[in-house]
Design an enzyme around this catalytic site. Structure first.
Site, short mmCIF file in Angstrom:
data_model
loop_
_atom_site.label_atom_id
_atom_site.label_comp_id
_atom_site.label_asym_id
_atom_site.label_seq_id
_atom_site.Cartn_x
_atom_site.Cartn_y
_atom_site.Cartn_z
N GLY A 1 11.26 -4.82 0.94
CA GLY A 1 12.38 -3.89 0.99
C GLY A 1 13.43 -4.20 -0.06
N CYS B 1 4.65 2.90 8.77
CA CYS B 1 4.85 4.16 8.06
C CYS B 1 5.76 5.08 8.86
CB CYS B 1 3.51 4.85 7.81
SG CYS B 1 3.70 6.38 6.86
N GLY C 1 6.83 -2.62 -3.44
CA GLY C 1 6.24 -1.28 -3.43
C GLY C 1 6.80 -0.41 -4.54
N ARG C 2 7.85 0.35 -4.22
CA ARG C 2 8.35 1.35 -5.15
C ARG C 2 8.80 0.77 -6.49
NH1 ARG C 2 12.63 4.18 -1.45
NH2 ARG C 2 12.52 2.16 -0.40
N PRO D 1 0.84 -1.20 0.00
CA PRO D 1 0.00 0.00 0.00
C PRO D 1 0.87 1.25 0.00
CG PRO D 1 0.10 -0.96 2.20
CD PRO D 1 0.84 -1.89 1.30
N HIS E 1 9.13 -4.94 6.70
CA HIS E 1 10.06 -4.14 5.91
C HIS E 1 11.41 -4.15 6.62
CE1 HIS E 1 11.24 -0.93 3.11
NE2 HIS E 1 11.93 -0.45 4.12
N LYS F 1 1.57 -4.89 8.90
CA LYS F 1 2.83 -4.53 8.27
C LYS F 1 3.63 -3.67 9.24
CE LYS F 1 0.90 -4.50 3.72
NZ LYS F 1 -0.40 -4.65 4.38
N GLN G 1 -6.08 -1.20 4.39
CA GLN G 1 -5.12 -0.93 5.46
C GLN G 1 -5.51 0.30 6.25
OE1 GLN G 1 -1.02 0.82 5.12
NE2 GLN G 1 -0.40 -1.30 5.45
#
Length: 346
Positions: free
Chosen positions: A205, A102, A228-229, A18, A171, A141, A72
């Site tokens: 990660g 986060c 993710g990215r 997310p 992560h 997460k 989430q």
């Protein structure tokens, strides 16, 4: 097969992380097309849901073709988290996920996200509140810890499993690291090796290539990967990893035709979801990442971000197919100025 409650996933599932202002329904649609096994909404504030904030409510939008999909939530108040879990359950996602990872200041300063890593007892209570507030599977997460002096993920994994979570994504950075340096997967592997841990453990990660995905799968024994990215502007990474895992060979990279087709789908889905004007406006931030690596592409980008109708945009995109026919750019991860990364791409 990997199971989260009654959700059945492939033997080594790939999850889309997310990401704030990224993993909305249009982006999720193109990732689903390219092999994502489980996706999540952008993270949603529990307080925002309770006070009926428009942006928070819109993030609850999910569609049948996305399933399985999780919603989430984040927050630092037990009652608010329980109530938001109840609200989330009314739109019938497949699971509820809690964000304890986060690292951005605006979230941490409210005692939420990675801020909860300072208080494991609070993390447990918040998790219990969500588990009580829904009949859906609850997952979490998080990160390795607040900083390198408090790497408490081994304790966190056991205690959260004990209060009822059904999967954990980790992560491999601390909150103090933010998105800097390299993710350390050593502790993720130790969590998976712990004989007390029975729930699926997903690693996250720095997964940015098929070979790294398979290497980390084999080295750390995780049940699946969260990406993710690396998927921003390149949703094909999911199909490439699956092909490499299955065959040991690299899948041919997407052609310019395939890239433009995905841009068009992303754009049309954005217009369908947000309306023509806002859908076109919000798509502008995605062009640069989809078109990374093409020579002299800036001239096209500059035109695209100023166009206001679909036919105009389509005409420019079709010209790009002709211009770049046969050209395959190197794989380049999405990049952002420091401090402006997509929030919570954990």
């Amino acid at each position: 097969m990997v199971k989260i409650g009654k959700i059945e996933l492939p033997a080594f599932p790939l999850l889309l992380a997310p990401m704030e202002d990224v993993s909305d329904p249009p982006f999720r649609a193109v990732c689903k097309d390219n092999g994502t096994d489980l996706m999540y909404t952008e993270f949603i504030s529990s307080e925002g849901l309770i006070r009926d904030a428009i942006k928070s409510r819109q993030k609850l939008d999910i569609f049948e073709e996305e399933r399985p999909v999780g919603i989430q939530i984040f927050g630092g108040d037990e009652e608010a988290m329980a109530m938001s879990a109840q609200i989330v359950s009314t739109v019938n996602p497949d699971l509820v996920d809690i964000n304890f990872g986060c690292p951005v200041k605006k979230v941490v300063s409210k005692g939420a996200g990675a801020g909860v890593l300072k208080d494991i007892d609070l993390m447990v209570r918040l998790t219990e509140a969500v588990v009580r507030g829904t009949n859906l599977p609850v997952t979490v997460k998080t990160r390795l810890g607040w900083d390198h002096d408090s790497l408490n993920i081994l304790e966190v994994a056991e205690r959260l499993q004990d209060v009822g979570i059904q999967a954990l994504s980790i992560h491999g950075r601390t909150r103090a690291q933010m998105y800097k340096g390299h993710a350390d997967w050593t502790l993720i592997g130790k969590v998976k090796e712990n004989p007390r841990i029975k729930i699926p453990i997903f690693g996250n990660g720095d997964i940015d290539s098929p070979e790294k995905a398979v290497e980390y799968k084999n080295r750390y024994g995780v049940d699946g990967l969260m990406i993710g990215r690396a998927a921003i502007g390149y949703p094909w990474i999911f199909r490439e990893i699956k092909h490499f895992e299955k065959t040991g060979e690299y899948l041919a990279p997407p052609t310019i035709q395939e890239r433009i087709d995905v841009i068009k789908k992303h754009l049309t889905q954005s217009m369908k979801w947000k309306g023509d004007t806002l859908g076109i406006l919000e798509m502008r931030r995605h062009y640069a990442n989809y078109l990374k690596g093409f020579p002299s592409v800036k001239e096209f980008r500059n035109i695209l971000v100023n166009l206001k109708t679909y036919p105009e945009i389509e005409e420019v995109l079709d010209k790009m197919i002709v211009r770049y026919d046969g050209f395959i750019p190197d794989r380049i991860m999405a990049s952002y100025p420091e401090g402006n990364e997509p929030s919570c791409s954990i």
